[in-house]
Design a protein around this motif. Structure first.
Motif, PDB file in Angstrom:
ATOM      1  N   LEU A  63       0.832  -1.199   0.000  1.00  0.00           N
ATOM      2  CA  LEU A  63       0.000   0.000   0.000  1.00  0.00           C
ATOM      3  C   LEU A  63       0.866   1.249   0.000  1.00  0.00           C
ATOM      4  CD1 LEU A  63      -2.750   1.351   0.175  1.00  0.00           C
ATOM      5  CD2 LEU A  63      -2.666   1.059   2.661  1.00  0.00           C
ATOM      6  N   LEU A  64       1.912   1.206   0.826  1.00  0.00           N
ATOM      7  CA  LEU A  64       2.817   2.354   0.896  1.00  0.00           C
ATOM      8  C   LEU A  64       3.392   2.666  -0.470  1.00  0.00           C
ATOM      9  CD1 LEU A  64       4.480   4.453   2.440  1.00  0.00           C
ATOM     10  CD2 LEU A  64       6.103   2.651   3.035  1.00  0.00           C
ATOM     11  N   ALA A  65       3.843   1.613  -1.150  1.00  0.00           N
ATOM     12  CA  ALA A  65       4.456   1.817  -2.473  1.00  0.00           C
ATOM     13  C   ALA A  65       3.431   2.357  -3.460  1.00  0.00           C
ATOM     14  CB  ALA A  65       5.038   0.486  -2.975  1.00  0.00           C
ATOM     15  N   GLU A  66       2.232   1.828  -3.355  1.00  0.00           N
ATOM     16  CA  GLU A  66       1.194   2.261  -4.295  1.00  0.00           C
ATOM     17  C   GLU A  66       0.880   3.741  -4.109  1.00  0.00           C
ATOM     18  OE1 GLU A  66      -2.514   0.007  -4.150  1.00  0.00           O
ATOM     19  OE2 GLU A  66      -3.473   1.828  -4.936  1.00  0.00           O
ATOM     20  N   ILE A  67       0.780   4.128  -2.838  1.00  0.00           N
ATOM     21  CA  ILE A  67       0.416   5.520  -2.562  1.00  0.00           C
ATOM     22  C   ILE A  67       1.501   6.475  -3.029  1.00  0.00           C
ATOM     23  CG2 ILE A  67       0.125   7.194  -0.696  1.00  0.00           C
ATOM     24  CD1 ILE A  67      -1.512   5.100   0.798  1.00  0.00           C
ATOM     25  N   THR A  68       2.741   6.167  -2.679  1.00  0.00           N
ATOM     26  CA  THR A  68       3.807   7.118  -3.026  1.00  0.00           C
ATOM     27  C   THR A  68       4.083   7.104  -4.520  1.00  0.00           C
ATOM     28  OG1 THR A  68       5.411   5.435  -2.397  1.00  0.00           O
ATOM     29  CG2 THR A  68       4.934   7.144  -0.780  1.00  0.00           C
ATOM     30  N   GLY A  69       3.495   6.149  -5.237  1.00  0.00           N
ATOM     31  CA  GLY A  69       3.607   6.165  -6.688  1.00  0.00           C
ATOM     32  C   GLY A  69       2.647   7.145  -7.344  1.00  0.00           C
ATOM     33  N   GLN A  70       1.738   7.686  -6.540  1.00  0.00           N
ATOM     34  CA  GLN A  70       0.743   8.585  -7.136  1.00  0.00           C
ATOM     35  C   GLN A  70       1.173  10.039  -7.026  1.00  0.00           C
ATOM     36  OE1 GLN A  70      -3.307   7.827  -6.620  1.00  0.00           O
ATOM     37  NE2 GLN A  70      -3.040   5.720  -5.933  1.00  0.00           N
ATOM     38  N   PRO A  71       0.706  10.839  -7.951  1.00  0.00           N
ATOM     39  CA  PRO A  71       1.078  12.265  -7.911  1.00  0.00           C
ATOM     40  C   PRO A  71       0.404  12.970  -6.733  1.00  0.00           C
ATOM     41  CG  PRO A  71      -0.578  11.886  -9.601  1.00  0.00           C
ATOM     42  CD  PRO A  71      -0.195  10.535  -9.076  1.00  0.00           C
ATOM     43  N   GLN A  72       1.064  13.995  -6.233  1.00  0.00           N
ATOM     44  CA  GLN A  72       0.459  14.790  -5.174  1.00  0.00           C
ATOM     45  C   GLN A  72      -0.364  15.920  -5.779  1.00  0.00           C
ATOM     46  OE1 GLN A  72       4.234  15.522  -3.082  1.00  0.00           O
ATOM     47  NE2 GLN A  72       3.132  14.891  -1.242  1.00  0.00           N
ATOM     48  N   LEU A  73      -1.252  16.428  -4.985  1.00  0.00           N
ATOM     49  CA  LEU A  73      -2.037  17.574  -5.452  1.00  0.00           C
ATOM     50  C   LEU A  73      -1.266  18.856  -5.197  1.00  0.00           C
ATOM     51  CD1 LEU A  73      -5.538  16.637  -4.031  1.00  0.00           C
ATOM     52  CD2 LEU A  73      -4.656  16.275  -6.345  1.00  0.00           C
ATOM     53  N   ASP A  74      -1.470  19.804  -6.070  1.00  0.00           N
ATOM     54  CA  ASP A  74      -0.836  21.099  -5.839  1.00  0.00           C
ATOM     55  C   ASP A  74      -1.594  21.883  -4.795  1.00  0.00           C
ATOM     56  OD1 ASP A  74       1.414  21.152  -7.347  1.00  0.00           O
ATOM     57  OD2 ASP A  74       0.301  21.540  -9.194  1.00  0.00           O
ATOM     58  N   LYS A  75      -0.850  22.729  -4.136  1.00  0.00           N
ATOM     59  CA  LYS A  75      -1.516  23.601  -3.181  1.00  0.00           C
ATOM     60  C   LYS A  75      -2.402  24.557  -3.981  1.00  0.00           C
ATOM     61  CE  LYS A  75      -0.432  26.627   0.657  1.00  0.00           C
ATOM     62  NZ  LYS A  75       0.317  26.307   1.846  1.00  0.00           N
ATOM     63  N   PRO A  76      -3.638  24.668  -3.573  1.00  0.00           N
ATOM     64  CA  PRO A  76      -4.506  25.591  -4.317  1.00  0.00           C
ATOM     65  C   PRO A  76      -4.109  27.028  -4.016  1.00  0.00           C
ATOM     66  CG  PRO A  76      -5.622  24.759  -2.381  1.00  0.00           C
ATOM     67  CD  PRO A  76      -4.265  24.103  -2.403  1.00  0.00           C
ATOM     68  N   LEU A 109       6.966  19.452   0.567  1.00  0.00           N
ATOM     69  CA  LEU A 109       7.920  20.234  -0.220  1.00  0.00           C
ATOM     70  C   LEU A 109       8.662  19.387  -1.252  1.00  0.00           C
ATOM     71  CD1 LEU A 109       9.449  22.629   2.468  1.00  0.00           C
ATOM     72  CD2 LEU A 109       7.701  23.108   0.715  1.00  0.00           C
ATOM     73  N   HIS A 110       9.041  18.176  -0.836  1.00  0.00           N
ATOM     74  CA  HIS A 110       9.930  17.394  -1.711  1.00  0.00           C
ATOM     75  C   HIS A 110       9.344  16.065  -2.119  1.00  0.00           C
ATOM     76  CE1 HIS A 110      12.717  20.389  -0.254  1.00  0.00           C
ATOM     77  NE2 HIS A 110      12.582  19.946   0.983  1.00  0.00           N
ATOM     78  N   ALA A 111       8.039  15.867  -1.863  1.00  0.00           N
ATOM     79  CA  ALA A 111       7.450  14.546  -2.091  1.00  0.00           C
ATOM     80  C   ALA A 111       8.384  13.487  -1.498  1.00  0.00           C
ATOM     81  CB  ALA A 111       7.215  14.295  -3.581  1.00  0.00           C
ATOM     82  N   ASP A 112       8.879  13.755  -0.293  1.00  0.00           N
ATOM     83  CA  ASP A 112       9.893  12.932   0.362  1.00  0.00           C
ATOM     84  C   ASP A 112       9.309  11.588   0.797  1.00  0.00           C
ATOM     85  OD1 ASP A 112      11.553  11.730   2.321  1.00  0.00           O
ATOM     86  OD2 ASP A 112      12.525  13.668   2.664  1.00  0.00           O
ATOM     87  N   ASN A 169      -4.881  10.249   1.022  1.00  0.00           N
ATOM     88  CA  ASN A 169      -5.154  11.682   1.145  1.00  0.00           C
ATOM     89  C   ASN A 169      -4.008  12.421   1.831  1.00  0.00           C
ATOM     90  OD1 ASN A 169      -7.690  12.519  -0.026  1.00  0.00           O
ATOM     91  ND2 ASN A 169      -8.667  11.122   1.412  1.00  0.00           N
ATOM     92  N   VAL A 170      -3.422  11.765   2.828  1.00  0.00           N
ATOM     93  CA  VAL A 170      -2.308  12.404   3.527  1.00  0.00           C
ATOM     94  C   VAL A 170      -1.161  12.660   2.539  1.00  0.00           C
ATOM     95  CG1 VAL A 170      -0.513  12.074   5.288  1.00  0.00           C
ATOM     96  CG2 VAL A 170      -2.894  11.470   5.790  1.00  0.00           C
ATOM     97  N   TRP A 171      -0.898  11.705   1.695  1.00  0.00           N
ATOM     98  CA  TRP A 171       0.163  11.865   0.686  1.00  0.00           C
ATOM     99  C   TRP A 171      -0.209  12.953  -0.317  1.00  0.00           C
ATOM    100  CZ3 TRP A 171       4.997  11.041  -0.759  1.00  0.00           C
ATOM    101  CH2 TRP A 171       5.331  11.035  -2.120  1.00  0.00           C
TER     102      TRP A 171
END
Ligand SMILES: [Zn+2]
Ligand SMILES: [Zn+2]
Lengths: 212, 199
Positions: A58-71, B26-29, B68-70
């Motif tokens: 699960l950890l790997a799957e999540i960190t493989g996804q893009p993050q949202l930009d700060k609005p 900041l760094h998608a760390d 969501n946290v990520w």
């Protein structure tokens, strides 16, 4: 309040509580404290020995996804207003989104209601009562919560101003009315219809889905 | 919290999770996130088990919350509260939405539920004449008059003369069931009529 923060209240009840909190600085502080406490409970929760789930996939799957930009700084949401009987009322934040989707006002004498698209179990609506108007004597077949948004409601038990929450149960019978010189807007949450007690108004009992 | 020597749990200093979240933002760390993840995921699962009593849903909550946290790490604002409070908020909302989705919608009020066979309590309180006039003249009178005679007669006896269904049946010499069905038909008509006036 604990249940509200924990999210275990039913949605309709929570809506009334959230709207009250918008109007009440005291409860805002209480709420924040409870919130912090509940978060601490989560953060310091001891783990059982047999909690050996492997979350690495699960950890790997999540960190493989893009993050949202700060609005961008959200433009302060324009205050939602509702209009009825030539009057305009500002709506608290918790109700804004729903109030924008309110149903048509249904008017009967000095009383008007507009459904909000919130209820599954409960009937949620805005309730407008013109000045000097009485809601006929009724009993409650379920829970009636009335949150005063503006103006004052009086009944046999007292007077309620903006931010006040009236809760009536099947044990209660009352005849709410407004003051002679002031109209009133409320949020009304009903788990079951009202039961009108007197005379022809009883026709409202079977027909009341059109009025409440 | 006491931390024993053999505990696998990392020692927590104040601000640790806030810092970790900031690195994630900041760094998608990924290693900072993994630290957060390893601490909160099992606790969220335990929390979810308490709330749902069901492993599958608890795991779904863990997954949605941690995702969501990520994804939303950049929205975290340390000036507004701790990281744990923020994560708790996300979990609470995820859980709430999961429950909402499962619930079936809509319940309808049936006239039968309300109909206590014509015996309504009479109270001493002042009758609201104003209301009766309004109700009749403004809304219902035209539709009331348009009801078929047989239905109107029954409605009149029940609502204006306040007779019980049984009394009306005896008076008109018709079966009780007929009284009830006429009332139901009349109410349906009034409902429809009112519905039309809405738009
Ligand atoms: Zn308060
Ligand atoms: Zn009431």
């Amino acid at each position: 309040m604990e249940q509200y923060v924990a999210g275990t209240l039913s949605a309709d009840v929570a809506l009334a509580v959230a709207t009250h909190i918008d109007l009440c600085p005291h409860c805002q502080r209480v709420c924040q404290d409870i919130h912090n406490d509940q978060a601490d409970v989560l953060a310091s929760m001891p783990l059982e020995q047999d909690d050996t789930d492997d979350f690495s996939a699960l950890l790997a799957e999540i960190t493989g996804q893009p993050q949202l930009d700060k609005p961008r700084q959200k433009a302060a949401r324009e205050l939602v207003k509702v209009q009825i009987n030539g009057r305009e009322f500002a709506i608290p934040r918790a109700l804004s989104r729903l109030a924008e989707q309110q149903g048509k006002w249904l008017q009967l004498g000095g009383i008007a209601t507009a459904k909000l698209p919130a209820g599954d179990k409960m009937h949620v609506s805005l309730l407008y009562i013109d000045k000097g108007t009485e809601i006929p004597n009724h009993t409650h077949l379920g829970l009636e919560m009335t949150l005063v948004l503006s103006g004052t409601i009086c009944d046999e038990n007292g007077e309620y101003g903006a931010g006040d929450l009236l809760i009536n149960t099947p044990a209660d019978t009352h005849t709410p009315h407004t003051r002679a010189d002031e109209d009133c807007l409320c949020l009304s949450v009903l788990s079951a219809p009202l039961k009108f007690n007197k005379g022809l108004v009883r026709l409202l009992n079977p027909l009341q889905q059109f009025f409440y | 919290m006491t931390i024993s020597a053999e505990s696998a749990e990392p020692h927590i200093r104040t601000g640790q999770w806030e810092d970790a979240l900031t690195f994630v933002a900041l760094h998608a760390d990924k290693s900072a996130y993994a630290e957060l993840f390893n601490y909160f995921a099992p606790r969220l699962k335990a929390f979810g088990m308490k709330m749902f009593g069901n492993e599958q849903q608890a795991l779904e909550m863990v997954q949605d919350t941690m995702l969501n946290v990520w994804k939303k790490a950049r929205l975290f604002d340390p000036s507004r509260g701790c990281a744990s409070t923020w994560i708790f908020t996300i979990a609470r909302n995820v859980r709430f939405d999961m429950l909402r989705k499962k619930q079936s919608r809509k319940d309808d009020i049936s006239a039968d539920d309300l109909w206590a066979d014509g015996d309504y309590p009479e109270l001493e309180e002042s009758a609201t004449d104003q209301w009766e006039t309004m109700l009749l003249s403004e809304k219902l009178a035209p539709f009331f008059d348009a009801l078929p005679v047989a239905q109107r007669l029954v409605m009149q006896k029940v609502y204006l003369e306040e007779k019980s269904h049984q009394e009306v049946a005896e008076e008109l010499d018709i079966p009780l069931g007929t009284v009830k069905s006429r009332i139901r038909l009349a109410l349906d008509r009034l409902r429809e009529a009112l519905d039309d006036t809405r738009s």
